[in-house]
Design a protein around this motif. Structure first.
Motif, mmCIF file in Angstrom:
data_model
loop_
_atom_site.group_PDB
_atom_site.id
_atom_site.type_symbol
_atom_site.label_atom_id
_atom_site.label_comp_id
_atom_site.label_asym_id
_atom_site.label_seq_id
_atom_site.Cartn_x
_atom_site.Cartn_y
_atom_site.Cartn_z
ATOM 1 N N ARG A 96 23.264 -17.372 -5.899
ATOM 2 C CA ARG A 96 24.436 -18.237 -6.106
ATOM 3 C C ARG A 96 25.283 -17.731 -7.272
ATOM 4 N N GLU A 97 24.608 -17.410 -8.382
ATOM 5 C CA GLU A 97 25.322 -16.952 -9.567
ATOM 6 C C GLU A 97 25.967 -15.589 -9.333
ATOM 7 N N CYS A 98 25.221 -14.695 -8.684
ATOM 8 C CA CYS A 98 25.726 -13.342 -8.440
ATOM 9 C C CYS A 98 26.927 -13.357 -7.506
ATOM 10 N N VAL A 99 26.807 -14.085 -6.379
ATOM 11 C CA VAL A 99 27.902 -14.129 -5.414
ATOM 12 C C VAL A 99 29.123 -14.811 -6.020
ATOM 13 N N ASP A 126 0.803 -1.223 0.000
ATOM 14 C CA ASP A 126 0.000 0.000 0.000
ATOM 15 C C ASP A 126 0.837 1.274 0.000
ATOM 16 N N HIS A 127 1.945 1.271 0.745
ATOM 17 C CA HIS A 127 2.672 2.514 1.000
ATOM 18 C C HIS A 127 3.963 2.700 0.196
ATOM 19 N N VAL A 128 4.465 1.636 -0.405
ATOM 20 C CA VAL A 128 5.750 1.759 -1.092
ATOM 21 C C VAL A 128 5.595 1.384 -2.558
ATOM 22 N N ARG A 129 5.712 2.350 -3.438
ATOM 23 C CA ARG A 129 5.562 2.074 -4.869
ATOM 24 C C ARG A 129 6.851 1.492 -5.452
ATOM 25 N N ALA A 130 7.947 2.094 -5.102
ATOM 26 C CA ALA A 130 9.232 1.603 -5.592
ATOM 27 C C ALA A 130 10.121 1.388 -4.385
ATOM 28 N N LEU A 131 10.202 0.152 -3.941
ATOM 29 C CA LEU A 131 10.966 -0.146 -2.733
ATOM 30 C C LEU A 131 12.436 0.098 -2.968
ATOM 31 N N LYS A 132 13.078 0.680 -1.958
ATOM 32 C CA LYS A 132 14.489 1.012 -2.060
ATOM 33 C C LYS A 132 15.351 -0.197 -1.725
ATOM 34 N N PRO A 133 16.621 -0.176 -2.148
ATOM 35 C CA PRO A 133 17.516 -1.306 -1.844
ATOM 36 C C PRO A 133 17.709 -1.498 -0.353
ATOM 37 N N VAL A 134 18.066 -2.701 0.017
ATOM 38 C CA VAL A 134 18.374 -3.002 1.409
ATOM 39 C C VAL A 134 19.674 -2.304 1.791
ATOM 40 N N ASP A 135 19.645 -1.488 2.835
ATOM 41 C CA ASP A 135 20.846 -0.792 3.295
ATOM 42 C C ASP A 135 21.557 -1.546 4.402
ATOM 43 N N ASN A 136 20.792 -2.274 5.156
ATOM 44 C CA ASN A 136 21.378 -2.977 6.291
ATOM 45 C C ASN A 136 21.010 -4.443 6.220
ATOM 46 N N PHE A 137 22.041 -5.285 6.102
ATOM 47 C CA PHE A 137 21.773 -6.717 6.005
ATOM 48 C C PHE A 137 22.874 -7.446 6.736
ATOM 49 N N ARG A 143 25.078 -7.133 -1.430
ATOM 50 C CA ARG A 143 24.992 -6.415 -2.697
ATOM 51 C C ARG A 143 24.126 -7.164 -3.699
ATOM 52 N N CYS A 144 24.196 -8.489 -3.680
ATOM 53 C CA CYS A 144 23.412 -9.286 -4.621
ATOM 54 C C CYS A 144 21.924 -9.276 -4.270
ATOM 55 N N ILE A 145 21.601 -9.283 -2.971
ATOM 56 C CA ILE A 145 20.198 -9.253 -2.551
ATOM 57 C C ILE A 145 19.517 -7.972 -3.024
ATOM 58 N N VAL A 146 20.269 -6.865 -3.026
ATOM 59 C CA VAL A 146 19.732 -5.594 -3.505
ATOM 60 C C VAL A 146 19.233 -5.721 -4.939
ATOM 61 N N LEU A 147 19.893 -6.567 -5.723
ATOM 62 C CA LEU A 147 19.570 -6.695 -7.145
ATOM 63 C C LEU A 147 18.371 -7.601 -7.419
ATOM 64 N N LEU A 148 17.922 -8.332 -6.416
ATOM 65 C CA LEU A 148 16.787 -9.236 -6.616
ATOM 66 C C LEU A 148 15.503 -8.460 -6.885
ATOM 67 N N PRO A 149 14.620 -9.009 -7.729
ATOM 68 C CA PRO A 149 13.272 -8.432 -7.843
ATOM 69 C C PRO A 149 12.603 -8.438 -6.468
ATOM 70 N N GLN A 150 11.766 -7.458 -6.189
ATOM 71 C CA GLN A 150 11.206 -7.300 -4.849
ATOM 72 C C GLN A 150 10.485 -8.547 -4.354
ATOM 73 N N VAL A 151 9.692 -9.191 -5.228
ATOM 74 C CA VAL A 151 8.927 -10.354 -4.764
ATOM 75 C C VAL A 151 9.857 -11.502 -4.386
#
Length: 202
Positions: A188-191, A92-103, A139-147
């Motif tokens: 796996r491929e990205c890392v 409802d509140h986030v149209r374009a979710l931002k990358p993960v900053d803290n993981f 860094r690789c998780i940031v690149l994943l599609p949101q779903v």
């Protein structure tokens, strides 16, 4: 005891607490809040990476829990119900979710041995290498599609099964399994690719 059965036991306790709160026992809500506040807040932060927005959505989730307490049904597992509310707020509140900053590091050696991360546990530099792999994974998780990112985090960090994640996200079981599978494959491929790039630069 498996992770799934532990979740089921927790849900049984949480369901009782939720019903007690609905009947006016505020100490029951306090127990629920203290138990779930950390994981729920991290869920928002790691989905959107914006701590201010994460705090707002986190507080709103608990507000909705309070408002819906009297209509809570015992057949609904509390954790599934709670994260369904959280998921809907994100939609409802986030149209374009931002990358993960803290993981933070999510993977135990057992999970690592499944092949998600390349590993050399016999190296004297193993600790430093594991830290580097964790950084590459972030860094690789940031690149994943949101779903895929949401399904992956709920599965790995929260320990939710594909069936529970499907219920939270409101999608089919097979679609959820595919999201988890594709996320793991992509990571796996990205890392591995970034790991090789790091080695080539040495």
């Amino acid at each position: 005891m498996t992770k799934v059965s532990e979740i089921e036991v927790v849900d049984d306790i949480d369901q009782r607490l939720m019903h007690q709160y609905a009947q006016g026992d505020h100490s029951a809500f306090e127990q629920l809040y203290l138990k779930h506040k950390g994981p729920l807040y991290r869920y928002f932060v790691r989905q959107i990476g914006d701590k201010t927005l994460a705090e707002d959505l986190y507080q709103e989730t608990w507000g909705r829990v309070i408002k819906a307490a009297t209509s809570y049904q015992s057949q609904a597992k509390f954790t599934t119900w709670l994260y369904r509310i959280a998921h809907n707020l994100l939609v409802d509140h986030v149209r374009a979710l931002k990358p993960v900053d803290n993981f933070s590091e999510l993977f135990t050696e057992e999970q690592d041995s499944d092949g998600l991360l390349p590993s050399d546990k016999h190296s004297p530099y193993a600790d430093a290498e594991e830290q580097l792999k964790a950084s590459l994974l972030k860094r690789c998780i940031v690149l994943l599609p949101q779903v895929q990112k949401e399904a992956f985090l709920l599965n790995i960090e929260m320990g939710f099964t594909a069936a529970v994640i499907a219920e939270i996200a409101g999608v089919g079981l097979e679609a959820t399994k595919s999201r988890i599978r594709y996320a793991n494959q992509a990571l796996r491929e990205c890392v591995s690719e970034k790991w090789q790039e790091q080695n080539d630069e040495r």
